[in-house]
Write an enzyme that holds these catalytic residues in place. Structure first.
Site, mmCIF file in Angstrom:
data_model
loop_
_atom_site.group_PDB
_atom_site.id
_atom_site.type_symbol
_atom_site.label_atom_id
_atom_site.label_comp_id
_atom_site.label_asym_id
_atom_site.label_seq_id
_atom_site.Cartn_x
_atom_site.Cartn_y
_atom_site.Cartn_z
ATOM 1 N N ALA A 38 1.007 -0.960 0.368
ATOM 2 C CA ALA A 38 -0.231 -0.061 0.201
ATOM 3 C C ALA A 38 0.913 1.016 -0.496
ATOM 4 O O ALA A 38 0.943 2.562 -0.047
ATOM 5 C CB ALA A 38 -0.795 -0.127 0.934
ATOM 6 N N GLY A 39 1.760 1.620 0.400
ATOM 7 C CA GLY A 39 3.469 2.373 0.692
ATOM 8 C C GLY A 39 3.541 2.837 -1.426
ATOM 9 O O GLY A 39 3.020 2.297 -1.829
ATOM 10 N N ARG A 40 3.931 3.634 -1.089
ATOM 11 C CA ARG A 40 5.033 4.602 -2.744
ATOM 12 C C ARG A 40 5.180 3.826 -3.627
ATOM 13 O O ARG A 40 4.657 3.544 -3.958
ATOM 14 C CB ARG A 40 5.114 5.855 -2.080
ATOM 15 C CG ARG A 40 5.431 6.669 -3.506
ATOM 16 C CD ARG A 40 6.656 7.785 -2.599
ATOM 17 N NE ARG A 40 7.065 7.903 -1.885
ATOM 18 C CZ ARG A 40 7.716 8.648 -1.681
ATOM 19 N NH1 ARG A 40 7.595 9.863 -2.115
ATOM 20 N NH2 ARG A 40 8.658 9.108 -0.793
ATOM 21 N N MET B 290 17.721 -0.861 -8.411
ATOM 22 C CA MET B 290 17.556 -2.119 -9.010
ATOM 23 C C MET B 290 17.294 -1.303 -10.835
ATOM 24 O O MET B 290 17.108 -2.223 -11.659
ATOM 25 C CB MET B 290 16.056 -2.402 -8.640
ATOM 26 C CG MET B 290 15.729 -3.007 -7.288
ATOM 27 S SD MET B 290 16.339 -4.579 -7.472
ATOM 28 C CE MET B 290 16.581 -5.024 -5.542
ATOM 29 N N HIS C 134 17.927 13.759 -4.266
ATOM 30 C CA HIS C 134 16.630 13.043 -4.048
ATOM 31 C C HIS C 134 15.276 13.926 -2.985
ATOM 32 O O HIS C 134 15.927 14.709 -3.372
ATOM 33 C CB HIS C 134 17.196 11.361 -2.899
ATOM 34 C CG HIS C 134 17.511 10.138 -3.721
ATOM 35 N ND1 HIS C 134 19.076 10.845 -3.864
ATOM 36 C CD2 HIS C 134 17.442 9.521 -4.319
ATOM 37 C CE1 HIS C 134 19.502 9.072 -4.435
ATOM 38 N NE2 HIS C 134 18.167 8.629 -4.617
ATOM 39 N N LYS D 190 13.420 11.688 1.390
ATOM 40 C CA LYS D 190 14.607 10.348 1.914
ATOM 41 C C LYS D 190 15.192 10.538 3.276
ATOM 42 O O LYS D 190 15.838 11.096 3.101
ATOM 43 C CB LYS D 190 15.789 9.843 0.451
ATOM 44 C CG LYS D 190 16.731 9.183 0.152
ATOM 45 C CD LYS D 190 17.584 9.283 -0.683
ATOM 46 C CE LYS D 190 18.213 7.159 -0.752
ATOM 47 N NZ LYS D 190 17.366 6.839 -0.229
#
Length: 269
Positions: free
Chosen positions: A10-12, A125, A156, A160
């Site tokens: 459910a997170g971003r 990734m 960022h 963060k």
């Protein structure tokens, strides 16, 4: 097809991973995990993420989804990631870890599970950033001992929590390794006051935090008369989600071990 479970669905980042899995030809969603106290428990994961009904209900634990997936993707917190890694070891599951901010002892803990769990761990990734790592190794061999100062600049979003980013450290390691330098002794993470002339052997880091910047990294090689900049800019978190799903599909069926995106993309020498 590889069946994927997404931690923190459910997170971003969890919603991004749901989208990336939904778009994949090599993987499909098997489970979506949220906090046990979440008000979204039992909701359809696809409807929650705006993807349409997928028939996968949000679950509050890995135990409840044990038979529904092959590979867990975890972009959570260091402590929770280690708990999930231990669960995967006990339940014969593979895991892709995109969590950042792990300290030295937590990174060593990953190695402690390498004989029991197939895992891909990477600070970033993105396919592009992992190609950048290879470019930097080549540049460092050619430039690092030829009078070029090396600086890593990263930016960022304001939310963060770790600095410098795990990706910035990964890029710093990429240039340090071929030069025989160690970031513990040659990395400079702060310059304040009368610091004196720059040591030519140091690798400097600068951090920017603000707004909604997804992720920007530049490694600067600066010499008298010229400078070379190798930059990667991410404009969408989907690039990280796509990479994680690609890693999960690659990891399925692999023997236990700690792998990274260089393995997934076959970029290692």
């Amino acid at each position: 097809m590889t069946r994927i479970a997404i931690m923190g669905a459910a997170g971003r980042m969890g919603r991004i991973l749901l989208e990336a899995t939904h778009n994949s030809d090599a993987a499909k969603l098997g489970a979506a995990i949220v906090r046990p106290e979440s008000s979204l428990l039992g909701c359809d994961a696809g409807e929650m993420a705006g993807l349409g009904r997928l028939g996968i209900k949000l679950s509050g634990s890995l135990d409840g989804a044990r038979d529904d997936f092959d590979v867990l993707i975890d972009f959570s917190t260091p402590a929770l990631t280690l708990e999930n890694l231990a669960w995967c070891a006990d339940n014969d599951k593979a895991i892709v870890i995109g969590t950042t901010g792990l300290d030295e002892s937590q990174l060593k803990a990953l190695d402690g599970f390498a004989a029991r769990v197939p895992m891909v761990f990477a600070a970033n990734m993105s396919t592009g950033i992992n190609l950048t790592v290879n470019l930097l190794k080549t540049a460092a061999r050619a430039l690092g001992d030829a009078g070029y100062d090396i600086e890593v600049i990263e930016a960022h979003h304001r939310h963060k929590v770790d600095a410098p980013s795990g990706t910035a450290l990964m890029l710093g390691e990429a240039v340090a390794e071929p030069l025989g330098r160690d970031l513990k002794t040659h990395g400079v993470f702060e310059r304040v006051g009368q610091v004196g002339p720059r040591d030519p052997q140091e690798i400097g880091f600068a951090t920017v935090r603000g707004g909604d910047i997804v992720g920007e990294h530049t490694v600067l090689f600066a010499a008298e008369g010229e400078r070379i900049e190798i930059t990667h800019k991410a404009s969408s978190r989907l690039t990280f989600g796509n990479g994680a799903v690609r890693a999960a599909a690659w990891l399925a069926g692999r023997p236990a071990g700690r792998y990274d995106m260089q393995d997934v993309l076959d970029l290692k020498d």
